[in-house]
Design an enzyme around this catalytic site. Structure first.
Site, PDB file in Angstrom:
ATOM      1  N   CYS A 143       1.332  -1.130  -0.241  1.00 57.31           N
ATOM      2  CA  CYS A 143      -0.108   0.221   0.187  1.00 57.31           C
ATOM      3  C   CYS A 143       1.015   1.114   0.329  1.00 57.31           C
ATOM      4  O   CYS A 143       1.871   1.317   0.780  1.00 57.31           O
ATOM      5  CB  CYS A 143      -0.915   0.455   1.296  1.00 57.31           C
ATOM      6  N   ARG A 156       4.136  -0.923  -4.454  1.00 55.69           N
ATOM      7  CA  ARG A 156       3.746  -0.480  -3.612  1.00 55.69           C
ATOM      8  C   ARG A 156       2.230  -1.857  -3.022  1.00 55.69           C
ATOM      9  O   ARG A 156       1.813  -2.132  -2.353  1.00 55.69           O
ATOM     10  CB  ARG A 156       3.473  -0.021  -2.200  1.00 55.69           C
ATOM     11  N   TRP A 190      -2.961  -2.842  -1.756  1.00 57.94           N
ATOM     12  CA  TRP A 190      -2.515  -4.104  -1.915  1.00 57.94           C
ATOM     13  C   TRP A 190      -3.229  -4.932  -0.895  1.00 57.94           C
ATOM     14  O   TRP A 190      -2.679  -4.488   0.740  1.00 57.94           O
ATOM     15  CB  TRP A 190      -0.987  -4.445  -1.965  1.00 57.94           C
ATOM     16  N   ASN A 220      -2.004   2.450   5.683  1.00 62.93           N
ATOM     17  CA  ASN A 220      -0.633   1.475   5.230  1.00 62.93           C
ATOM     18  C   ASN A 220      -0.472   0.577   6.353  1.00 62.93           C
ATOM     19  O   ASN A 220      -0.260   0.970   7.012  1.00 62.93           O
ATOM     20  CB  ASN A 220       0.290   2.089   4.253  1.00 62.93           C
ATOM     21  N   GLY A 221      -0.577  -0.442   6.338  1.00 56.40           N
ATOM     22  CA  GLY A 221      -0.230  -1.361   7.372  1.00 56.40           C
ATOM     23  C   GLY A 221      -1.703  -2.330   8.103  1.00 56.40           C
ATOM     24  O   GLY A 221      -2.819  -2.384   7.230  1.00 56.40           O
ATOM     25  N   GLU A 239      17.785 -18.409  -6.883  1.00 60.11           N
ATOM     26  CA  GLU A 239      17.534 -16.570  -6.930  1.00 60.11           C
ATOM     27  C   GLU A 239      16.641 -16.904  -8.758  1.00 60.11           C
ATOM     28  O   GLU A 239      15.947 -15.934  -9.599  1.00 60.11           O
ATOM     29  CB  GLU A 239      18.604 -15.316  -7.210  1.00 60.11           C
ATOM     30  N   LYS A 258      13.216 -15.657  -9.914  1.00 65.02           N
ATOM     31  CA  LYS A 258      13.072 -14.758 -10.466  1.00 65.02           C
ATOM     32  C   LYS A 258      11.137 -15.081 -11.721  1.00 65.02           C
ATOM     33  O   LYS A 258      10.650 -14.280 -11.788  1.00 65.02           O
ATOM     34  CB  LYS A 258      13.955 -13.899 -11.580  1.00 65.02           C
ATOM     35  N   GLU A 304       8.186 -15.367 -10.113  1.00 65.64           N
ATOM     36  CA  GLU A 304       7.971 -13.887  -9.698  1.00 65.64           C
ATOM     37  C   GLU A 304       6.734 -13.394 -10.840  1.00 65.64           C
ATOM     38  O   GLU A 304       5.537 -12.701 -10.866  1.00 65.64           O
ATOM     39  CB  GLU A 304       8.712 -13.352  -8.818  1.00 65.64           C
ATOM     40  N   HIS A 327      18.015 -36.251  -5.136  1.00 65.91           N
ATOM     41  CA  HIS A 327      17.388 -37.158  -3.975  1.00 65.91           C
ATOM     42  C   HIS A 327      15.957 -35.931  -4.170  1.00 65.91           C
ATOM     43  O   HIS A 327      15.362 -35.807  -3.128  1.00 65.91           O
ATOM     44  CB  HIS A 327      18.115 -35.962  -2.609  1.00 65.91           C
ATOM     45  N   LYS A 386       6.445  -4.315  -4.262  1.00 65.66           N
ATOM     46  CA  LYS A 386       7.430  -4.391  -4.099  1.00 65.66           C
ATOM     47  C   LYS A 386       8.140  -4.348  -2.644  1.00 65.66           C
ATOM     48  O   LYS A 386       9.397  -5.193  -1.772  1.00 65.66           O
ATOM     49  CB  LYS A 386       8.127  -3.484  -4.512  1.00 65.66           C
TER      50      LYS A 386
HETATM   51  C1  G6P Z   1       9.564  -8.685  -2.030  1.00 63.83           C
HETATM   52  C2  G6P Z   1      10.296  -8.086  -3.313  1.00 63.83           C
HETATM   53  C3  G6P Z   1      11.390  -8.834  -3.577  1.00 63.83           C
HETATM   54  C4  G6P Z   1      12.339  -8.770  -2.447  1.00 63.83           C
HETATM   55  C5  G6P Z   1      11.587  -8.920  -0.899  1.00 63.83           C
HETATM   56  C6  G6P Z   1      12.423  -8.108   0.030  1.00 63.83           C
HETATM   57  O1  G6P Z   1       8.868  -9.923  -2.736  1.00 63.83           O
HETATM   58  O2  G6P Z   1       9.069  -8.582  -4.414  1.00 63.83           O
HETATM   59  O3  G6P Z   1      12.367  -8.496  -4.810  1.00 63.83           O
HETATM   60  O4  G6P Z   1      13.466  -9.549  -2.651  1.00 63.83           O
HETATM   61  O5  G6P Z   1      10.498  -8.622  -0.994  1.00 63.83           O
HETATM   62  O6  G6P Z   1      12.580  -6.733   0.025  1.00 63.83           O
HETATM   63  P1  G6P Z   1      13.496  -6.293   0.432  1.00 63.83           P
HETATM   64  O7  G6P Z   1      13.253  -4.783   0.524  1.00 63.83           O
HETATM   65  O8  G6P Z   1      14.119  -5.942   1.968  1.00 63.83           O
HETATM   66  O9  G6P Z   1      15.110  -6.646   0.051  1.00 63.83           O
END
Ligand code: G6P
Length: 619
Positions: free
Chosen positions: A2, A27, A74, A100-101, A492, A496, A499, A515, A614
């Site tokens: 948010c 956000r 969000w 927000n929260g 990672e 990606k 996501e 395994h 994000k």
């Molecule tokens: C969310 C984002 C990720 C990020 C993670 C941690 O899930 O979509 O891209 O890695 O938060 O965020 P930070 O800002 O703490 O690195």
């Protein structure tokens, strides 16, 4: 999660509110809304969907006024819908607010307020806050005959005392149109100070181009904004002087430029962001790293006998690379903990344990909570963070900034490589405080200095990646396999892809796939092998052959000129050769590009993937 904006001053509020919401859309993008005051009422416009949908609504039903608030959502409580969108109205429209929260005690508040006759029309936790402010306002009005700014403030303060949970709030009052009260506990809020005008935002990005003077609100601080006046106070200690900071960001940082998506722009920024992470931090004479922000004496640093890295998501993957680096070069035992787990665990930690919170945004709720828990226990708690002035950056005892500039694409790219770069600096720094030789320190520095150029060259694989993406975009399961330094890179790469293309992908240590995951291998399940030349190159090649023998297609990420891999794999993407411990930095590049192109080919929204946000500011 948010985003909140607010404006009070001579401009038409809508223009800043809309632009600010666009910039905060990363956000959350389930719905968006604004509220603007006029002489006798507050006009609310809100709509499910993106900020662009709200902009369309505002074209049809414009609102005018110089004081307003806005929100991009969000969803946590209540599905995304027009009704559940913020702003929310309290009482009979006396107050309107954005939040927000998460209000943890909202259901008991809701019951109490319903008992008092308040009618709830949404499924949100926020509506309870709106009615509670309205209720306290009404109570206060029974004691005084006139509605004043002071009375509104009292109503907000009484409300805050009853809230359990987290909030960034901005409140408008119908009968005092030139007033916004903002408050924070756990969810970030930044105030922009202009000439005769004030701005509110969840982070500084909406303020760029409007003002570079900002005040970061801390928990339990309340701001009362009227035209030309800002009163700041702490819930417990009362009035305080605002501490004004100057923003370093410029408009180019948040513009797309010639790129189609922020993710691609940010992938291409990596040679530069890596240079930024290294700038001024390499000490050739002493063959070590200079990390002035750690704020600890050499004696304190030498006492450290264990390091805990805590983070979420991509930042956690960077932490895993950090573990390998620090243990190899500094010989200090390292653990990498999910912040969401660490916050509720109580692992033994001595006063010689050092904590690093790794975070791009500096606002991730779990990372912040884990860090606070460690601070409470008296441990030195530092941050590796990108966003200057963020909650984690401010609350840490010290740390290292990434200087990567705003990362706007929801899937993290440049922050990952910057975090790994900073962690490699830490490995060098702690290594040189202990047993690492002068010569080894100098070699480390030289290798790091070459990295921006190597990343630049790694980006030359773009066309090859695109071709590979076209061949595999229709497949629904992927394995990502790597060993040693490239195991976290496999995790990672898989993250990606998940996501942004919504494809099931698993990252695994290449040998460990025997395994379990090997059972998934078939002609429709490609394996992405990260197999640059290294001490265990031939071992990874054997793992690759095991997958080939079972008919699974193989995409290999290999060093330039590697013919052996070319003969075994179905497709090869070449990257420049670098020292083994710096391979994650170059190997991440083709994987970022691969997920980007597969997502595009599948018609996914690369910068705004479904269900994600994000900055995860709720637990
Ligand atoms: C969310 C984002 C990720 C990020 C993670 C941690 O899930 O979509 O891209 O890695 O938060 O965020 P930070 O800002 O703490 O690195």
């Amino acid at each position: 999660m948010c985003g909140i904006v607010g404006y009070i001053g001579p401009r038409e509020a809508t223009q800043f509110l809309l632009e600010g919401l666009h910039r905060l859309e990363y956000r959350g993008y389930d719905s968006a809304g604004i509220a603007v005051t006029s002489t006798d009422n507050i006009k609310v416009r809100k709509k499910v969907g993106r900020v662009s949908e709200l902009a369309g609504l505002l074209d049809e039903q414009p609102v005018a006024g110089h004081t307003g608030i806005g929100h991009t959502r969000w969803a946590t409580h209540g599905a995304p819908s027009d009704t559940n969108s913020h702003p929310h109205t309290g009482g009979n429209g006396e107050i309107v607010l954005v939040h927000n929260g998460v209000i943890e005690n909202y259901s008991s508040l809701r019951k109490q307020l319903q008992g008092l006759g308040y009618v709830f029309t949404t499924d949100t936790d926020t509506e309870a806050v709106a009615h509670l402010v309205a209720h306290h306002l009404e109570e206060q009005l029974k004691l005084e005959d006139e509605l004043t700014e002071e009375l509104c403030l009292r109503a907000v303060k009484l409300t805050l005392l009853k809230l359990k949970g987290t909030y960034g709030l901005a409140v408008l009052f119908r009968d005092i149109p030139d007033l916004i009260i903002a408050a924070r506990n756990g969810s970030p809020l930044v105030l922009g100070v202009g000439k005769g005008e004030y701005f509110i935002a969840s982070d500084a990005s909406p303020l760029i181009g409007y003002t570079d003077q900002v005040v970061y609100l801390s928990d339990h601080e309340i701001a009362v904004l009227t035209p030309g006046k800002l009163d700041l106070m702490h819930r417990d200690t009362g009035s305080m002087a605002p501490s004004i900071h100057t923003l370093a960001q410029v408009s180019a940082d948040i513009d797309l430029g010639d790129y189609e998506h922020y993710m691609l722009k940010e992938i291409y920024e990596q040679p530069q962001t890596m240079e930024n992470a290294l700038r001024g931090r390499l000490d050739d004479d002493e063959a070590t790293a200079k990390l002035g922000g750690l704020n600890l004496s050499p004696q304190e640093l030498r006492r450290v006998d264990r390091i805990v890295l805590t983070a979420c998501g991509t930042s956690w993957h960077a932490g895993l690379v950090g573990e390998y680096l620090i243990e190899e070069f500094a010989r200090i035992p390292v653990e990498v903990e999910y912040a969401s787990e660490l916050r509720y665990r109580n692992p033994p930690m001595s006063d010689r344990t050092m904590i690093f919170a790794i975070t791009q945004s500096g606002e991730t709720a779990d990372t912040l909570a884990a860090m606070r828990e460690c601070k409470r226990k008296g441990l030195p708690t530092l941050a590796i963070c990108n966003v200057v002035g963020s909650s984690i950056a401010r609350e840490a005892h010290g740390g290292v900034y990434l200087h990567a500039g705003p990362e706007i694409g929801v899937a993290s790219t440049k922050a990952f490589t910057s975090q790994v770069t900073v962690l490699s600096l830490l490995a060098l720094f702690f290594g040189r405080m202990r047993h690492l030789s002068y010569g080894a320190g100098q070699r480390f520095i030289r290798n790091l200095q070459e990295m921006p150029e190597k990343i630049h060259r790694a980006l030359e694989c773009h066309e090859a990646v695109k071709a590979v993406a076209e061949r595999y975009a229709s497949m629904n399961n992927f394995l990502y396999l790597g060993r040693h330094y490239n195991f976290p890179v496999a995790l990672e790469g898989a993250l990606k892809l998940k996501e942004i293309s919504y494809i099931h992908a698993e990252g695994y240590p290449a040998a460990e796939m025997k395994h379990g995951p090997i059972a998934l291998v078939d002609q429709q399940t490609p394996s992405v092998f990260i197999v640059p030349r290294s001490g265990i190159y031939s071992k990874v090649l054997s793992n690759l052959e095991e997958v080939k023998a079972r008919g699974g297609p193989v995409i290999a990420i290999a060093c330039e000129g590697d013919e052996k891999v070319a003969q075994l794999a179905d497709d090869v993407i070449y990257i420049p050769e670098v020292e083994e411990y710096l391979q994650p930095l170059v190997c991440a590049i083709p994987l970022q590009l691969l997920s980007y192109h597969i997502a595009l080919l599948r018609g996914c929204n690369v910068d705004r993937p479904r269900n994600l946000a994000k900055s995860v500011t709720v637990e």
